[in-house]
Design a protein around this motif. Structure first.
Motif, short mmCIF file in Angstrom:
data_model
loop_
_atom_site.label_atom_id
_atom_site.label_comp_id
_atom_site.label_asym_id
_atom_site.label_seq_id
_atom_site.Cartn_x
_atom_site.Cartn_y
_atom_site.Cartn_z
N UNK A 120 0.74 -1.21 -0.48
CA UNK A 120 0.47 0.18 0.06
C UNK A 120 0.80 1.34 0.57
N UNK A 121 2.23 1.38 0.73
CA UNK A 121 3.15 1.97 0.59
C UNK A 121 3.17 2.53 -0.91
N UNK A 122 3.52 1.68 -1.04
CA UNK A 122 4.14 1.60 -2.88
C UNK A 122 3.58 2.60 -3.54
N UNK A 123 2.48 1.79 -3.55
CA UNK A 123 1.07 2.48 -4.19
C UNK A 123 1.09 4.05 -4.07
N UNK A 124 1.32 4.48 -2.38
CA UNK A 124 0.92 6.12 -2.50
C UNK A 124 1.80 6.92 -2.36
N UNK A 125 2.72 6.21 -3.51
CA UNK A 125 4.04 6.98 -4.18
C UNK A 125 2.73 8.27 -5.00
N UNK A 126 2.52 7.45 -6.59
CA UNK A 126 2.15 8.04 -7.61
C UNK A 126 0.77 8.38 -7.07
N UNK A 127 -0.06 8.12 -5.75
CA UNK A 127 -1.28 9.27 -6.20
C UNK A 127 -0.90 10.18 -5.15
N UNK A 128 -0.32 10.45 -3.97
CA UNK A 128 0.18 11.23 -3.82
C UNK A 128 1.37 12.44 -5.06
#
Length: 211
Positions: A120-128
């Motif tokens: 989930x943390x890795x996915x958060x990079x692009x979202x933010x």
């Protein structure tokens, strides 16, 4: 030669972290301009509370990018209905819904949740990065932790400016949620809805019932 360089980098990182923590919330002036919002929805009551909170914001707080867990179909339906019913002007910049892998399922063993949280943390990079929010708004779901971590990391690196606002759930009367305990020292503002909770956590702001 390498050791002094690493020492200097470590010292700089520590001083940078201390400076950021000391100045949390100091740049929180979002009035009078358009504010891009990243709103993190949980399941069930968390989403309902978040939408009630968003309904009190002016049309300046647009666009809104909603983040939900990829298995949370109910929240997606609630958000779509909320946005359909919401009265906005003709210049409204709209909203979007993005999904993130759930950090931890109900009753999931804590050991295996370490891996899912990392995903989930890795996915958060692009979202933010893609949403580039001025304001990150969350109210307790575990989904918010990876997103808030990345938003804080971007601020630490000097490539982000997002203000993190955590509104604790109305059901938390005497103790913070796990998400609240984690974010207590790292969010720009924490709103609580009970005096008992504010007395126990004095860095929070008691605002009465907001949802």
């Amino acid at each position: 030669m390498l050791v002094p360089i690493l020492f200097c980098l470590l010292l700089f990182a520590i001083l940078r972290l201390i400076w950021i923590l000391k100045h949390l919330g100091s740049g929180l002036n979002l009035s009078g301009r358009k504010v891009k919002v990243l709103a993190i929805a949980g399941s069930g009551g968390h989403t309902a509370e978040l939408l009630r909170l968003l309904s009190a914001l002016s049309s300046n707080y647009r666009p809104i990018c909603y983040v939900i867990a990829d298995t949370d179909k109910m929240s997606a339906n609630k958000i779509q209905q909320f946005e359909t019913d919401r009265k906005v002007d003709e210049n409204d910049e709209g909203y979007c819904i993005v999904t993130i892998p759930r950090s931890r399922e109900v009753a999931q063993p804590w050991l295996s949740s370490l891996w899912t949280t990392l995903v989930a943390t890795v996915s958060s990079f692009s979202i933010v990065w893609n949403s580039n929010p001025d304001l990150l708004l969350c109210n307790g779901p575990g989904t918010c932790i990876p997103i808030c971590f990345i938003a804080f990391l971007y601020k630490f690196l000097g490539i982000g400016h997002c203000q993190i606002i955590f509104a604790e759930s109305i059901c938390r009367v005497k103790s913070l949620s796990l998400s609240g305990l984690i974010l207590y020292h790292f969010c720009d503002k924490m709103f609580v809805q009970w005096k008992e909770l504010h007395e126990k956590y004095p860095k929070s702001m008691y605002v009465g019932r907001i949802v």
